[in-house]
Design an enzyme around this catalytic site. Structure first.
Site, short mmCIF file in Angstrom:
data_model
loop_
_atom_site.label_atom_id
_atom_site.label_comp_id
_atom_site.label_asym_id
_atom_site.label_seq_id
_atom_site.Cartn_x
_atom_site.Cartn_y
_atom_site.Cartn_z
CG HIS A 42 18.35 -22.49 -44.30
ND1 HIS A 42 18.16 -22.88 -43.00
CD2 HIS A 42 19.45 -23.18 -44.75
CE1 HIS A 42 19.10 -23.76 -42.67
NE2 HIS A 42 19.89 -23.96 -43.70
CG HIS A 94 11.67 -25.55 -37.52
ND1 HIS A 94 12.11 -26.85 -37.66
CD2 HIS A 94 12.77 -24.77 -37.56
CE1 HIS A 94 13.43 -26.84 -37.76
NE2 HIS A 94 13.85 -25.60 -37.70
CG ASP A 136 15.92 -17.35 -38.02
OD1 ASP A 136 16.99 -17.12 -37.44
OD2 ASP A 136 15.80 -18.14 -38.97
N1 ACO Z 1 3.34 -18.21 -42.20
C1 ACO Z 1 2.13 -18.57 -42.69
N2 ACO Z 1 1.82 -19.81 -43.08
C2 ACO Z 1 2.79 -20.73 -42.97
C3 ACO Z 1 4.07 -20.43 -42.47
C4 ACO Z 1 4.33 -19.11 -42.07
N3 ACO Z 1 5.51 -18.76 -41.59
N4 ACO Z 1 4.83 -21.55 -42.48
C5 ACO Z 1 4.06 -22.52 -42.98
N5 ACO Z 1 2.82 -22.02 -43.27
C6 ACO Z 1 1.67 -22.77 -43.75
C7 ACO Z 1 1.80 -23.15 -45.23
O1 ACO Z 1 1.25 -22.16 -46.07
C8 ACO Z 1 1.05 -24.45 -45.28
O2 ACO Z 1 -0.32 -24.16 -45.26
P1 ACO Z 1 -1.36 -25.06 -46.13
O3 ACO Z 1 -1.30 -26.43 -45.49
O4 ACO Z 1 -2.66 -24.38 -46.01
O5 ACO Z 1 -0.80 -25.07 -47.54
C9 ACO Z 1 1.39 -25.11 -43.96
O6 ACO Z 1 1.64 -24.03 -43.05
C10 ACO Z 1 2.61 -26.03 -44.00
O7 ACO Z 1 3.69 -25.29 -44.55
P2 ACO Z 1 4.89 -25.91 -45.36
O8 ACO Z 1 5.48 -24.86 -46.25
O9 ACO Z 1 4.46 -27.20 -46.00
O10 ACO Z 1 5.89 -26.26 -44.18
P3 ACO Z 1 7.42 -26.57 -44.36
O11 ACO Z 1 7.76 -27.54 -43.28
O12 ACO Z 1 7.74 -26.97 -45.75
O13 ACO Z 1 8.09 -25.15 -44.13
C11 ACO Z 1 9.28 -23.36 -43.23
C12 ACO Z 1 8.88 -24.82 -43.04
C13 ACO Z 1 10.03 -23.18 -44.55
C14 ACO Z 1 10.23 -22.97 -42.09
C15 ACO Z 1 8.02 -22.49 -43.21
O14 ACO Z 1 7.33 -22.64 -41.97
C16 ACO Z 1 8.31 -21.02 -43.48
O15 ACO Z 1 8.39 -20.63 -44.65
N6 ACO Z 1 8.47 -20.18 -42.39
C17 ACO Z 1 8.82 -18.79 -42.57
C18 ACO Z 1 10.30 -18.67 -42.87
C19 ACO Z 1 11.13 -18.94 -41.61
O16 ACO Z 1 10.88 -18.45 -40.54
N7 ACO Z 1 12.20 -19.73 -41.82
C20 ACO Z 1 13.15 -20.03 -40.75
C21 ACO Z 1 13.14 -21.48 -40.46
S1 ACO Z 1 14.23 -21.82 -39.11
C22 ACO Z 1 15.75 -21.79 -39.80
O17 ACO Z 1 15.98 -22.04 -40.96
C23 ACO Z 1 16.81 -21.39 -38.92
#
Ligand code: ACO
Length: 422
Positions: A262, A301, A357
Site C-alpha cells: 500500500h 493497481h 508511487d
Molecule cells: N509486478 C509483477 N507482477 C505483478 C505486479 C507487479 N507489481 N502486480 C501484479 N502482478 C501480477 C500478479 O503476479 C498476478 O499475476 P498472475 O495473474 O500471473 O498471478 C497479476 O499481476 C494480478 O496481480 P494481483 O496481485 O492479483 O493484483 P492486485 O489487484 O491484487 O494487486 C497491487 C494490486 C497490490 C497494487 C499489485 O499490483 C502490487 O503488488 N504492486 C506492487 C506494489 C505497489 O506498487 N503498490 C502500490 C499500490 S498504489 C498505492 O497503494 C498507493
C-alpha cells in the site's frame, strides 16, 4: 427503464429481482432468498461496502475526481488546504471561507510539549518514523477530553482541524528525533507545505523554503489526499464504525498504509531502484520479476488498469523538482525500467502500469527526505481523506458496526484429547 438483476436459488427455486443502480445492487437480495446465504468475496473485489460522494475513480478510463473536480485541474490550480476543505466540506471554499480555514489550520499546528519530551523521546534512536507517526497520532487523542464526542459536530470538526493541522508537526518531530536534530516549532507565517519543509529541514537561521519545492510538496499532498475505498480508508471506516475517536481511527488507517503493498510501496520502489543500480541491469531484473522472484514495485493497481492519472502528473512534478535540486541518479534506472516493462508482454497482458508511487519516491528523495519518511509523507495528506470518510460514515444511516461474515472451513466438532493421548 430500471436495470434489474434476478437471482435464483437453484436449491429452492426461489427467485428475487432487485434494481441495479450505478452498477450496484443491494446485497439484501441474498438475505431475501436465504438469510444464511453469503457471498464469498475475499479482499472485497466485488463488494461496495458503502455509498460515498467524496471521490470518483474510473480505473479503466484513468479518471480521478474529488467531489467531481478532475485531479488534473486541482493539481494545476488549487492548493492542498483548499482541496482539504473541498474533501471535508463537499464544496470549494469562497475567498473568506478559505482564508478562515487557512487561519484555523495554521493556529492549530502546535502540539503539547509532553508529546515530544515524554512520548517521542521514549522511542529507540533508530525507530521507523512511520511506527512513531502511527503511535504519536493515537497518543495525540489522549490530550483532548472531547476527542470521543464524535456525534457532536462542533467537537468532531475541532478534532478534524487539530489532526489536519498537527500531522505535519508530528511527522517532522519524528524525523528530527530520528536524526538527533532539535525540534523546529511551526511557523504561522508559512503555508502548509512551506511550514512542513521548514520544520523538517531548518538548521540554524539561514533556511528559506524554495517556492518550486514548496509547490511540489503541495501538489504531492493534493494527489495523495484521497483515493476512495483503498486498504487504509477501509481500515478507517471499519474502526470508525465502532465509534472510536478520530485519532485512534487515523492511527489504524495509517497502520494499514504502512504496508509495502500500500503506502509503503514508494519506499520499496527506491530500494528496488537502488538494488538494480544501473540501466544495464534492468533486463535481468525484469526477467527475475517475470519468473516470480519479486514484484516490480510501483507498478500495478487494483483499480487502475490503463494508467494512474496521478502518475502522469507526478512525472511532470519530478522534472520541476529536478530542475531545482539536480537530477536524481536513480531516475535513469526508473525510466529504463518503465520503458522495458511497458513494452513487455508479461506486464501488458496483466495491465500493469506505473502507479503514483513509481515516481513519488524519486521526488521525495530529491527534496531531501530519507526513504523511511516516504510513507509518513503519504499519511499527512491522506489524513484529510480518512477524516472525510469517517465524517461521511458517521452521517450515513445505512451504516452499522462493520462485521463481515466468514466461510467456516475448519474441523467439525471433536472431543478434547488429554495431552498424554496426543
Ligand atoms: N509486478 C509483477 N507482477 C505483478 C505486479 C507487479 N507489481 N502486480 C501484479 N502482478 C501480477 C500478479 O503476479 C498476478 O499475476 P498472475 O495473474 O500471473 O498471478 C497479476 O499481476 C494480478 O496481480 P494481483 O496481485 O492479483 O493484483 P492486485 O489487484 O491484487 O494487486 C497491487 C494490486 C497490490 C497494487 C499489485 O499490483 C502490487 O503488488 N504492486 C506492487 C506494489 C505497489 O506498487 N503498490 C502500490 C499500490 S498504489 C498505492 O497503494 C498507493
Amino acid at each position: 427503464m430500471t436495470d434489474t438483476i434476478t437471482i435464483t436459488d437453484d436449491r429452492t427455486g426461489k427467485s428475487v429481482t432487485v434494481p441495479i443502480t450505478g452498477g450496484v445492487f443491494n446485497s439484501s437480495a441474498l438475505r431475501e432468498l436465504d438469510p444464511n446465504l453469503f457471498m464469498y468475496d475475499p479482499a472485497y473485489l466485488s463488494t461496495a461496502a458503502c455509498a460515498s460522494s467524496i471521490t470518483y475513480l474510473d480505473g479503466e478510463a484513468g479518471i480521478l475526481r474529488y467531489r467531481g473536480y478532475p485531479i488534473e485541474q486541482l493539481a494545476d490550480k488549487s492548493s492542498f488546504l483548499e482541496v482539504a476543505y473541498l474533501l471535508l466540506k463537499g464544496e470549494l471554499p469562497n475567498a473568506a471561507e478559505l482564508e478562515q480555514w487557512q487561519f484555523n489550520v495554521t493556529r492549530h499546528t502546535m502540539i503539547h510539549e509532553n508529546m515530544r519530551k515524554r512520548f517521542v523521546d521514549g522511542f529507540h534512536y533508530d525507530a521507523h518514523p512511520m511506527g512513531m507517526f502511527i503511535s504519536a497520532t493515537a497518543a495525540l487523542g489522549t490530550f483532548y477530553v472531547d476527542a470521543k464526542d464524535i456525534f457532536d459536530s462542533e467537537s468532531f470538526d475541532k478534532q478534524v482541524l487539530r489532526l489536519v493541522a498537527k500531522v505535519p508537526t508530528i511527522a517532522a518531530m519524528c524525523y528530527r528525533f530520528s536524526q538527533g536534530l532539535p525540534f523546529v516549532s511551526p511557523n504561522n507565517a508559512l503555508s502548509y507545505g512551506e511550514n512542513f519543509l521548514n520544520m523538517m529541514f531548518r538548521i540554524g537561521d539561514d533556511y528559506t523554503v524554495n517556492p518550486v519545492l514548496a509547490r511540489a510538496m503541495d501538489v504531492l499532498f493534493i494527489l495523495h489526499a484521497d483515493h476512495e475505498q483503498n486498504c487504509g480508508t477501509t481500515a478507517m471506516r471499519v474502526v470508525s464504525s465502532a465509534n472510536s475517536d478520530p485519532y485512534t481511527a487515523t492511527a489504524a488507517a495509517a497502520a494499514a498504509l504502512y504496508g509495502p503493498l500500500h503506502g509503503g510501496a514508494n519506499e520499496a520502489v527506491i530500494r528496488m531502484l537502488a538494488e538494480i543500480g544501473d540501466v544495464k541491469n534492468v533486463p535481468a531484473f525484469i526477467e527475475s520479476v517475470k519468473s516470480g522472484e519479486g514484484r516490480l514495485m510501483g507498478f500495478g493497481h487494483r483499480v487502475y488498469k490503463n494508467f494512474d492519472p496521478r502518475a502522469t502528473i507526478i512525472k511532470q512534478t519530478a522534472y520541476d523538482v529536478f530542475e531545482v535540486t539536480g537530477m536524481n541518479p536513480l531516475l535513469e534506472v526508473a525510466i529504463a525500467l518503465e520503458k522495458a516493462a511497458l513494452s513487455d508482454d508479461y506486464f501488458i497482458k496483466r495491465k500493469l502500469y506505473p502507479n503514483v508511487d513509481f515516481y513519488s519516491g524519486l521526488i521525495y528523495q530529491a527534496l531531501g527526505f530519507p526513504v523511511d519518511m516516504f510513507t509518513v509523507l503519504f499519511a499527512i495528506p491522506r489524513t484529510v481523506g480518512w477524516l472525510s470518510h469517517m465524517q461521511e460514515l458517521l452521517a450515513d444511516k445505512d451504516q452499522k458496526i462493520s462485521r463481515p461474515r466468514q466461510w467456516y472451513t475448519g474441523s467439525d466438532e471433536r472431543n478434547y484429547t488429554a495431552i498424554a493421548a496426543r
